[in-house]
Design a protein around this motif. Structure first.
Motif, PDB file in Angstrom:
ATOM      1  N   LYS A 237      30.254  16.432-115.018  1.00  0.00           N
ATOM      2  CA  LYS A 237      29.846  17.497-114.367  1.00  0.00           C
ATOM      3  C   LYS A 237      30.149  17.164-112.768  1.00  0.00           C
ATOM      4  N   ALA A 238      31.198  18.105-113.185  1.00  0.00           N
ATOM      5  CA  ALA A 238      31.860  18.503-111.665  1.00  0.00           C
ATOM      6  C   ALA A 238      32.186  19.949-111.054  1.00  0.00           C
ATOM      7  N   VAL A 239      31.777  19.897-109.378  1.00  0.00           N
ATOM      8  CA  VAL A 239      32.035  21.283-108.479  1.00  0.00           C
ATOM      9  C   VAL A 239      33.103  20.846-107.701  1.00  0.00           C
ATOM     10  N   ALA A 240      33.849  21.571-107.399  1.00  0.00           N
ATOM     11  CA  ALA A 240      35.444  21.596-106.307  1.00  0.00           C
ATOM     12  C   ALA A 240      34.923  22.706-105.710  1.00  0.00           C
ATOM     13  N   VAL A 241      35.958  22.961-104.499  1.00  0.00           N
ATOM     14  CA  VAL A 241      36.561  24.211-103.652  1.00  0.00           C
ATOM     15  C   VAL A 241      37.693  23.862-103.076  1.00  0.00           C
ATOM     16  N   ASN A 242      38.159  24.624-102.833  1.00  0.00           N
ATOM     17  CA  ASN A 242      39.927  24.740-102.364  1.00  0.00           C
ATOM     18  C   ASN A 242      38.964  24.845-100.257  1.00  0.00           C
ATOM     19  N   LYS A 243      38.663  23.889 -99.467  1.00  0.00           N
ATOM     20  CA  LYS A 243      38.640  24.340 -98.680  1.00  0.00           C
ATOM     21  C   LYS A 243      39.323  25.628 -97.411  1.00  0.00           C
ATOM     22  N   GLU A 244      40.491  25.400 -97.274  1.00  0.00           N
ATOM     23  CA  GLU A 244      41.122  26.006 -97.042  1.00  0.00           C
ATOM     24  C   GLU A 244      40.833  27.474 -97.567  1.00  0.00           C
ATOM     25  N   LYS A 245      40.407  27.870 -98.213  1.00  0.00           N
ATOM     26  CA  LYS A 245      39.882  29.077 -98.447  1.00  0.00           C
ATOM     27  C   LYS A 245      38.412  29.629 -98.339  1.00  0.00           C
ATOM     28  N   ASP A 389      32.126  22.264-123.765  1.00  0.00           N
ATOM     29  CA  ASP A 389      30.592  21.253-124.670  1.00  0.00           C
ATOM     30  C   ASP A 389      29.417  20.463-123.081  1.00  0.00           C
ATOM     31  N   HIS A 390      30.275  18.845-122.989  1.00  0.00           N
ATOM     32  CA  HIS A 390      29.694  18.379-122.676  1.00  0.00           C
ATOM     33  C   HIS A 390      30.281  17.734-121.433  1.00  0.00           C
ATOM     34  N   SER A 391      31.337  18.880-120.936  1.00  0.00           N
ATOM     35  CA  SER A 391      32.107  17.496-119.873  1.00  0.00           C
ATOM     36  C   SER A 391      33.091  18.844-118.669  1.00  0.00           C
ATOM     37  N   VAL A 392      32.672  19.762-117.735  1.00  0.00           N
ATOM     38  CA  VAL A 392      33.221  20.485-117.317  1.00  0.00           C
ATOM     39  C   VAL A 392      32.764  20.706-116.318  1.00  0.00           C
ATOM     40  N   LEU A 393      34.400  21.205-114.702  1.00  0.00           N
ATOM     41  CA  LEU A 393      34.257  21.237-113.776  1.00  0.00           C
ATOM     42  C   LEU A 393      34.529  22.721-113.375  1.00  0.00           C
ATOM     43  N   PHE A 394      33.354  23.104-112.268  1.00  0.00           N
ATOM     44  CA  PHE A 394      32.896  23.937-111.994  1.00  0.00           C
ATOM     45  C   PHE A 394      34.150  24.650-110.807  1.00  0.00           C
ATOM     46  N   ILE A 395      35.464  25.273-110.711  1.00  0.00           N
ATOM     47  CA  ILE A 395      36.308  24.816-109.600  1.00  0.00           C
ATOM     48  C   ILE A 395      36.660  26.435-108.844  1.00  0.00           C
ATOM     49  N   PHE A 396      35.720  26.667-107.723  1.00  0.00           N
ATOM     50  CA  PHE A 396      36.299  27.092-106.075  1.00  0.00           C
ATOM     51  C   PHE A 396      37.462  27.924-105.478  1.00  0.00           C
ATOM     52  N   ASP A 397      38.120  28.421-106.585  1.00  0.00           N
ATOM     53  CA  ASP A 397      39.454  28.465-105.501  1.00  0.00           C
ATOM     54  C   ASP A 397      39.783  29.764-106.077  1.00  0.00           C
TER      55      ASP A 397
END
Length: 397
Positions: A237-245, A389-397
């Motif tokens: 699992k991963a989460v990422a955010v574009n901090k420039e926004k 399935d079992h591998s996901v990146l939740f990306i806040f952009d």
């Protein structure tokens, strides 16, 4: 001092009834004492995850970890200990067995040291404050009838604080037997390599990979594959955010929000995909960051606990949140490789061995993206990710 030596030292202190002199004359914990306490707490936490149950203290810690109801009641703890380690199978105890079963006084000393000194597997706040009454005795008797919780161990790291994307990522172990098997496989693999005269890194750290050493690159791939071959009940699992926004949001608040989303979105995904069933408790072990605040960790734990209670009652518990140096834990080193691979792709792409390792890791895990608006990083809204399935990146952009 080795891990076994530290555990033996804890055991001796328990058996001898010793307690640390926690306060100095100024009523503050000295840095040296706190460092020693942290070392022992870390050793005990790793022993529990590795199912090291040779000593009374590690056995009691294991029961406290696997059965949260025992944290609030010494009698419940004693009975559960007897059931797990002494073979008690009924509600009746042969009086002669009291001479052979572990005694309550020893179990309570171990429990007190684990909870009071090392701050692990704590009883709830009310239990720590209230005085015993007849009503409490009756409540204790009901604790044994509660269903046991499943255990989800999560190992995580963070990266990208000075980059465009800030990322929190890690590995979810959905059954408690996985980590001990991976640790055994790692130990065996390490011994085999040494027997062949192959020098291995002291720690598999992404940033230490040499960009022109292909033999070392192959070793890093083999190391990561130790997890993959045991991966039936492992997810990424991963989460990422574009901090420039994001406007006027400190990096500390961003990291706090990402850890919150990492656990919240992760468990909701596992529940919706039916990979796990309630009741469950989640323990998060993260890579220790220099200067990180215990308040920040506690804040994340509190927010998750509140969210779980609202949505799942007592069926889902945010249990432990512990930080450890990555060199002390194989799973944290694997988490470091995973989060660094994401950082390489989204923040620092190139064409050397680090990029080849990143590509190998992300292809092996078959990572899929689920996208959100950047401003949702602090919210509880989400879209359906059932098709992942079992591998996901939740990306806040």
């Amino acid at each position: 001092m080795s891990q076994n030596d530290v555990l033996e030292q804890i055991e001796n202190e328990v058996l001898e009834g010793l307690e640390e002199n926690k306060k100095s004359k100024d009523n503050e914990i000295s840095k040296e004492k706190e460092k020693e306490r942290k070392k022992k707490a870390d050793a005990l936490w790793r022993a529990v995850q590795n199912r090291d149950e040779k000593l009374l203290t590690t056995r009691v810690a294991s029961v406290l970890n696997r059965y949260p109801e025992t944290r609030n009641s010494d009698i419940t703890l004693q009975i559960k200990y007897w059931q797990v380690y002494e073979g008690l199978k009924s509600n009746f105890v042969d009086l002669t067995k009291f001479y052979t079963f572990e005694r309550l006084t020893s179990i309570v000393r171990a429990r007190a040291k684990i909870q009071n000194e090392y701050k692990l597997f704590l009883a709830d706040t009310e239990t720590r404050k209230r005085r015993r009454t007849l009503e409490e005795d009756e409540k204790e008797a009901q604790l044994l009838d509660r269903p046991s919780y499943g255990i989800i161990d999560v190992f995580a790291d963070e990266t990208g604080k000075t980059e465009k994307f800030v990322i929190v990522a890690g590995i979810w172990s959905l059954t408690e037997n996985i980590f001990p098997k991976i640790q055994r496989d790692f130990n065996e693999w390490y011994r085999d390599k040494e027997a062949l005269g192959i020098k291995l890194p002291k720690e598999f750290h992404f940033k230490d990979l040499h960009n022109k050493n292909n033999q070392e690159l192959d070793l890093y791939k083999e190391f990561f594959n130790l997890l993959i071959k045991n991966g039936e009940m492992v997810s990424f699992k991963a989460v990422a955010v574009n901090k420039e926004k994001l406007n006027r949001m400190s990096i500390s608040d961003i990291i706090t929000s990402l850890f919150y989303q990492f656990i919240r979105l992760g468990i909701n995904h596992e529940l919706s995909s039916n990979r796990v069933k309630l009741p469950q408790k989640i323990s998060l072990t993260k890579d220790e960051e220099e200067g990180e605040s215990a308040f920040v960790l506690e804040n994340v734990k509190q927010k998750l606990g509140d969210n779980f209670r609202v949505n799942h009652g007592e069926e889902l518990v945010m249990d432990q949140l512990v930080s450890l140096p990555s060199h002390k834990h194989v799973m944290l080193q694997i988490a470091d490789l995973f989060v660094a691979a994401l950082n390489r792709k989204y923040n620092n792409p190139g064409k050397n061995n680090k990029d080849r390792l990143a590509e190998f890791i992300l292809n092996t895990t078959d990572l899929k993206e689920v996208k959100y608006s950047a401003i949702q990083v602090t919210s509880d809204q989400e879209e359906n990710a059932d098709d992942i399935d079992h591998s996901v990146l939740f990306i806040f952009d």
